[in-house]
Motif scaffolding. Structure first.
Motif, PDB file in Angstrom:
ATOM      1  N   VAL A 254      34.019  48.303  73.922  1.00  0.00           N
ATOM      2  CA  VAL A 254      35.330  48.945  73.806  1.00  0.00           C
ATOM      3  C   VAL A 254      36.412  47.891  73.584  1.00  0.00           C
ATOM      4  CG1 VAL A 254      37.076  50.263  75.078  1.00  0.00           C
ATOM      5  CG2 VAL A 254      34.688  51.002  75.119  1.00  0.00           C
ATOM      6  N   LYS A 255      36.352  46.793  74.340  1.00  0.00           N
ATOM      7  CA  LYS A 255      37.337  45.722  74.184  1.00  0.00           C
ATOM      8  C   LYS A 255      37.248  45.096  72.792  1.00  0.00           C
ATOM      9  CE  LYS A 255      37.919  44.330  78.996  1.00  0.00           C
ATOM     10  NZ  LYS A 255      37.797  43.239  79.967  1.00  0.00           N
ATOM     11  N   MET A 256      36.032  44.880  72.322  1.00  0.00           N
ATOM     12  CA  MET A 256      35.851  44.293  70.993  1.00  0.00           C
ATOM     13  C   MET A 256      36.390  45.218  69.913  1.00  0.00           C
ATOM     14  SD  MET A 256      34.494  41.279  70.974  1.00  0.00           S
ATOM     15  CE  MET A 256      33.695  41.103  69.419  1.00  0.00           C
ATOM     16  N   SER A 257      36.109  46.508  70.032  1.00  0.00           N
ATOM     17  CA  SER A 257      36.577  47.440  69.002  1.00  0.00           C
ATOM     18  C   SER A 257      38.100  47.514  68.993  1.00  0.00           C
ATOM     19  CB  SER A 257      35.964  48.826  69.201  1.00  0.00           C
ATOM     20  OG  SER A 257      36.437  49.415  70.393  1.00  0.00           O
ATOM     21  N   ARG A 258      38.725  47.440  70.153  1.00  0.00           N
ATOM     22  CA  ARG A 258      40.195  47.411  70.204  1.00  0.00           C
ATOM     23  C   ARG A 258      40.731  46.153  69.524  1.00  0.00           C
ATOM     24  NH1 ARG A 258      41.073  49.250  76.436  1.00  0.00           N
ATOM     25  NH2 ARG A 258      40.640  51.470  76.141  1.00  0.00           N
ATOM     26  N   GLY A 259      40.096  45.024  69.794  1.00  0.00           N
ATOM     27  CA  GLY A 259      40.525  43.766  69.180  1.00  0.00           C
ATOM     28  C   GLY A 259      40.376  43.793  67.669  1.00  0.00           C
ATOM     29  N   VAL A 260      39.267  44.350  67.193  1.00  0.00           N
ATOM     30  CA  VAL A 260      39.041  44.450  65.749  1.00  0.00           C
ATOM     31  C   VAL A 260      40.079  45.372  65.124  1.00  0.00           C
ATOM     32  CG1 VAL A 260      37.433  45.312  63.995  1.00  0.00           C
ATOM     33  CG2 VAL A 260      36.590  43.887  65.868  1.00  0.00           C
ATOM     34  N   LYS A 261      40.368  46.490  65.782  1.00  0.00           N
ATOM     35  CA  LYS A 261      41.368  47.427  65.253  1.00  0.00           C
ATOM     36  C   LYS A 261      42.742  46.766  65.196  1.00  0.00           C
ATOM     37  CE  LYS A 261      43.343  52.045  65.775  1.00  0.00           C
ATOM     38  NZ  LYS A 261      44.415  51.671  64.927  1.00  0.00           N
ATOM     39  N   GLN A 262      43.119  46.027  66.215  1.00  0.00           N
ATOM     40  CA  GLN A 262      44.416  45.343  66.212  1.00  0.00           C
ATOM     41  C   GLN A 262      44.484  44.314  65.077  1.00  0.00           C
ATOM     42  OE1 GLN A 262      44.708  43.730  70.164  1.00  0.00           O
ATOM     43  NE2 GLN A 262      45.443  45.649  71.062  1.00  0.00           N
ATOM     44  N   THR A 263      43.403  43.591  64.875  1.00  0.00           N
ATOM     45  CA  THR A 263      43.366  42.600  63.798  1.00  0.00           C
ATOM     46  C   THR A 263      43.471  43.282  62.440  1.00  0.00           C
ATOM     47  OG1 THR A 263      42.011  41.137  65.165  1.00  0.00           O
ATOM     48  CG2 THR A 263      42.033  40.703  62.797  1.00  0.00           C
ATOM     49  N   ARG A 264      42.745  44.381  62.260  1.00  0.00           N
ATOM     50  CA  ARG A 264      42.819  45.123  60.995  1.00  0.00           C
ATOM     51  C   ARG A 264      44.224  45.663  60.760  1.00  0.00           C
ATOM     52  NH1 ARG A 264      38.400  49.501  60.533  1.00  0.00           N
ATOM     53  NH2 ARG A 264      39.585  49.893  58.652  1.00  0.00           N
ATOM     54  N   ASP A 265      44.863  46.160  61.810  1.00  0.00           N
ATOM     55  CA  ASP A 265      46.230  46.670  61.671  1.00  0.00           C
ATOM     56  C   ASP A 265      47.187  45.558  61.240  1.00  0.00           C
ATOM     57  OD1 ASP A 265      45.363  49.190  62.387  1.00  0.00           O
ATOM     58  OD2 ASP A 265      46.051  49.039  64.479  1.00  0.00           O
ATOM     59  N   LYS A 266      47.027  44.375  61.813  1.00  0.00           N
ATOM     60  CA  LYS A 266      47.885  43.243  61.440  1.00  0.00           C
ATOM     61  C   LYS A 266      47.649  42.836  59.989  1.00  0.00           C
ATOM     62  CE  LYS A 266      48.269  41.269  66.069  1.00  0.00           C
ATOM     63  NZ  LYS A 266      47.897  40.135  66.943  1.00  0.00           N
ATOM     64  N   LEU A 267      46.382  42.789  59.582  1.00  0.00           N
ATOM     65  CA  LEU A 267      46.067  42.432  58.196  1.00  0.00           C
ATOM     66  C   LEU A 267      46.582  43.484  57.222  1.00  0.00           C
ATOM     67  CD1 LEU A 267      42.458  40.999  58.612  1.00  0.00           C
ATOM     68  CD2 LEU A 267      44.544  39.732  58.083  1.00  0.00           C
ATOM     69  N   ASP A 268      46.476  44.749  57.594  1.00  0.00           N
ATOM     70  CA  ASP A 268      47.006  45.822  56.740  1.00  0.00           C
ATOM     71  C   ASP A 268      48.518  45.693  56.594  1.00  0.00           C
ATOM     72  OD1 ASP A 268      44.527  46.910  56.274  1.00  0.00           O
ATOM     73  OD2 ASP A 268      44.690  48.438  57.854  1.00  0.00           O
ATOM     74  N   ALA A 269      49.203  45.354  57.680  1.00  0.00           N
ATOM     75  CA  ALA A 269      50.658  45.191  57.617  1.00  0.00           C
ATOM     76  C   ALA A 269      51.031  44.037  56.693  1.00  0.00           C
ATOM     77  CB  ALA A 269      51.221  44.957  59.020  1.00  0.00           C
ATOM     78  N   ILE A 270      50.281  42.954  56.757  1.00  0.00           N
ATOM     79  CA  ILE A 270      50.538  41.814  55.865  1.00  0.00           C
ATOM     80  C   ILE A 270      50.280  42.211  54.420  1.00  0.00           C
ATOM     81  CG2 ILE A 270      49.724  39.515  55.203  1.00  0.00           C
ATOM     82  CD1 ILE A 270      49.230  39.002  58.206  1.00  0.00           C
ATOM     83  N   ALA A 271      49.186  42.922  54.182  1.00  0.00           N
ATOM     84  CA  ALA A 271      48.860  43.343  52.814  1.00  0.00           C
ATOM     85  C   ALA A 271      49.924  44.290  52.265  1.00  0.00           C
ATOM     86  CB  ALA A 271      47.489  44.014  52.790  1.00  0.00           C
ATOM     87  N   ASN A 272      50.450  45.163  53.110  1.00  0.00           N
ATOM     88  CA  ASN A 272      51.483  46.099  52.663  1.00  0.00           C
ATOM     89  C   ASN A 272      52.805  45.396  52.368  1.00  0.00           C
ATOM     90  OD1 ASN A 272      49.777  48.298  52.808  1.00  0.00           O
ATOM     91  ND2 ASN A 272      50.304  48.741  54.939  1.00  0.00           N
ATOM     92  N   ASN A 273      53.029  44.265  52.976  1.00  0.00           N
ATOM     93  CA  ASN A 273      54.273  43.522  52.773  1.00  0.00           C
ATOM     94  C   ASN A 273      54.029  42.248  51.969  1.00  0.00           C
ATOM     95  OD1 ASN A 273      55.840  45.330  54.339  1.00  0.00           O
ATOM     96  ND2 ASN A 273      55.042  44.390  56.204  1.00  0.00           N
ATOM     97  N   HIS A 274      53.087  42.289  51.036  1.00  0.00           N
ATOM     98  CA  HIS A 274      52.701  41.076  50.307  1.00  0.00           C
ATOM     99  C   HIS A 274      53.856  40.450  49.535  1.00  0.00           C
ATOM    100  CE1 HIS A 274      52.206  44.126  47.163  1.00  0.00           C
ATOM    101  NE2 HIS A 274      52.453  43.144  46.321  1.00  0.00           N
ATOM    102  N   SER A 275      54.774  41.257  49.050  1.00  0.00           N
ATOM    103  CA  SER A 275      55.896  40.685  48.291  1.00  0.00           C
ATOM    104  C   SER A 275      56.800  39.847  49.193  1.00  0.00           C
ATOM    105  CB  SER A 275      56.695  41.792  47.618  1.00  0.00           C
ATOM    106  OG  SER A 275      57.232  42.667  48.595  1.00  0.00           O
ATOM    107  N   GLN A 276      56.875  40.216  50.449  1.00  0.00           N
ATOM    108  CA  GLN A 276      57.685  39.455  51.403  1.00  0.00           C
ATOM    109  C   GLN A 276      57.134  38.038  51.576  1.00  0.00           C
ATOM    110  OE1 GLN A 276      57.808  41.336  55.233  1.00  0.00           O
ATOM    111  NE2 GLN A 276      58.724  39.580  56.244  1.00  0.00           N
TER     112      GLN A 276
END
Length: 133
Positions: free
Chosen positions: A14-36
């Motif tokens: 459960v802890k690992m899956s939460r960590g992976v989800k948080q990392t994916r969310d951060k990477l998605d946010a970076i990808a969505n703001n790539h022009s920045q």
């Protein structure tokens, strides 16, 4: 008590899956703001040209290649050589000092004495696709 232990495989999963989800969310946010961040999504791989090499080496700046140099010189000139050595390959990943080792052998006093006529050739990466190695 064992169920709530931090070493319980279910709790760890459960802890690992939460960590992976948080990392994916951060990477998605970076990808969505790539022009920045000035990311270029259509970029081509960068090809860096290698610098041309020369036979000269300032051996006072080289540390720890004495044994390797002597081994190669003895392979080229040793009395136990039963066959003519046409070439010798020095291979490895970039940055290990292959060129420096070749320069040390090329400029070795015994090699200079045995091979008074020598030639250093630098082959750039641009032509490497044309080489049959």
């Amino acid at each position: 008590r064992l169920f709530f232990s931090r070493f319980n495989p279910l709790v760890l999963a459960v802890k690992m899956s939460r960590g992976v989800k948080q990392t994916r969310d951060k990477l998605d946010a970076i990808a969505n703001n790539h022009s920045q961040f000035s990311f270029n999504l259509n970029s081509q791989p960068t090809h860096m040209e290698r610098q041309e090499t020369y036979s000269f080496v300032y051996s006072n700046n080289i540390i720890g290649r004495e044994d390797d140099t002597e081994k190669i010189v003895s392979m080229l000139l040793g009395s136990d050589v039963t066959r003519h050595v046409s070439f010798l390959s020095i291979v490895g990943i970039g940055g290990l000092g292959k060129t420096t080792l070749a320069q040390l052998v090329y400029n070795h006093p015994v090699v200079k004495k045995e091979f008074p006529l020598r030639l250093w050739i630098s082959v750039a990466d641009v032509h490497q696709k044309d080489l049959d190695v």
